[in-house]
Design an enzyme around this catalytic site. Structure first.
Site, PDB file in Angstrom:
ATOM      1  N   GLU A  99       0.839  -1.202   0.000  1.00  0.00           N
ATOM      2  CA  GLU A  99       0.000   0.000   0.000  1.00  0.00           C
ATOM      3  C   GLU A  99       0.875   1.255   0.000  1.00  0.00           C
ATOM      4  O   GLU A  99       0.533   2.271  -0.625  1.00  0.00           O
ATOM      5  CB  GLU A  99      -0.943   0.013   1.204  1.00  0.00           C
ATOM      6  CG  GLU A  99      -1.967  -1.122   1.228  1.00  0.00           C
ATOM      7  CD  GLU A  99      -3.024  -1.019   0.142  1.00  0.00           C
ATOM      8  OE1 GLU A  99      -3.000  -0.060  -0.649  1.00  0.00           O
ATOM      9  OE2 GLU A  99      -3.876  -1.932   0.078  1.00  0.00           O
ATOM     10  N   TYR A 106       1.929   7.078  -7.196  1.00  0.00           N
ATOM     11  CA  TYR A 106       1.234   8.251  -7.715  1.00  0.00           C
ATOM     12  C   TYR A 106       2.169   9.460  -7.750  1.00  0.00           C
ATOM     13  O   TYR A 106       2.085  10.290  -8.655  1.00  0.00           O
ATOM     14  CB  TYR A 106      -0.010   8.539  -6.881  1.00  0.00           C
ATOM     15  CG  TYR A 106      -0.976   7.373  -6.851  1.00  0.00           C
ATOM     16  CD1 TYR A 106      -1.483   6.832  -8.034  1.00  0.00           C
ATOM     17  CD2 TYR A 106      -1.356   6.785  -5.662  1.00  0.00           C
ATOM     18  CE1 TYR A 106      -2.341   5.753  -8.015  1.00  0.00           C
ATOM     19  CE2 TYR A 106      -2.214   5.699  -5.630  1.00  0.00           C
ATOM     20  CZ  TYR A 106      -2.711   5.185  -6.808  1.00  0.00           C
ATOM     21  OH  TYR A 106      -3.551   4.109  -6.795  1.00  0.00           O
TER      22      TYR A 106
END
Length: 320
Positions: A99, A106
């Site tokens: 995660e 991004y």
């Protein structure tokens, strides 16, 4: 003198739950890093997008960054408080790390495609958008104050439902042969989230099936009430995010389809009538969790070749 507590070494040769071992092996086979995807190869496509299209792409990834930050910083720590096996903790450690990889990915996209001023604006918007903040705080409150089963529901809803308002955009461009390396990162993330949601949903089902009928009914009511609330908020968020496009209704259809997938992960009946046939076929084609071949060491191609990883299918949600 008080007797010291025995500390147990994890023994992978004595497996209580084979799903732990199978999930660990699948996740480690799927390992990847954003730095191996040549996002800069998408710059020509990026420059051809309109300013409105660039705005949507940037803010989509801003919202996804916030949700992956929540999942890595609070979500997995919360789930680790109520593990069944030592191997489960190891799997959750793996999920937590990935995660963090997702959230960092991004920023790799931002730093390649956007100016520093644009990045600042994206994060300002992300950190203040009321619909985005609502769902982050709603899930985070459950992580900190919910029961063990409620925390698992929140995690599955986040991974299998709430992310997909953002995933629509890169999958749409991929289907139109644009931003293919950016989309490859998203496909790798979706592949991870598919396993995460299935695994945590399975752990939920173990606990849910041990409840009495009355307790199951209460849990089910709470679960569907939460989904209704999150979907209503997601309608507002989708309108915010896609106001500069004509995609809003298609995104909402995609969301409802994935909300049903989240319920399937949890062993529950679907809520919405939407099926794969209702989703934009370009996006459904992109949602396939297989990736293009990619040489890990030379950055050739768009995928990873770190073990043979199969796509998830509907049968993978059935643990009977």
């Amino acid at each position: 003198m008080a007797e010291e507590k025995q500390y147990l070494a994890i023994n992978w040769n004595d497996i209580e739950d084979q799903i732990d071992k199978a999930t660990w092996e699948k996740l480690t086979e799927q390992f990847w890093l954003d730095t191996r995807i040549p996002v800069s190869n998408d710059l020509d496509d990026w420059r051809k997008l309109t300013k409105d299209e660039q705005w949507v792409v940037g803010h989509v990834f801003g919202g996804l960054t916030l949700l992956d930050t929540l999942q890595s910083q609070d979500g997995m720590n919360s789930l680790m408080q109520n593990i069944r096996t030592q191997q489960e903790r190891a799997v959750l450690n793996n999920i937590q790390f990935m995660e963090s990889v997702h959230a960092k990915s991004y920023s790799t996209i931002f730093s390649t495609l956007n100016t520093p001023a644009e990045i600042d604006e994206i994060f300002d918007w992300t950190n203040s958008n009321p619909h985005l903040q609502y769902k982050a705080n709603k899930i985070n409150d459950i992580y900190h104050n919910g029961t063990p089963l409620e925390k698992k529901v929140a995690s599955v809803f986040l991974e299998t439902f709430l992310f997909y308002s953002g995933f629509f955009t890169p999958l749409y461009y991929l289907g139109n042969n644009k931003l293919t390396n950016v989309a490859e990162i998203i496909k790798l993330i979706i592949r991870d989230e598919s396993v995460h949601g299935t695994y945590i949903g399975y752990k939920f089902q173990l606990g849910f099936n041990a409840l009495s009928d009355d307790e199951q009914a209460k849990m089910r009511d709470w679960m569907y009430d939460l989904l209704y609330d999150l979907y209503a908020n997601e309608e507002g968020y989708t309108n915010d995010l896609y106001a500069k496009t004509s995609w809003t209704e298609e995104v909402l259809t995609f969301l409802r389809y994935n909300a049903n997938k989240a319920l399937m992960n949890l062993g529950q009946d679907p809520l919405f009538p939407d099926t794969a046939a209702d989703v934009n076929p370009i996006v459904m084609n992109g949602i396939s969790t297989s990736t293009a071949n990619h040489d890990f060491f030379s950055q050739v191609g768009n995928g990873y070749r770190l073990g043979q990883v199969e796509a998830m299918n509907d049968d993978d949600y059935n643990f009977d």
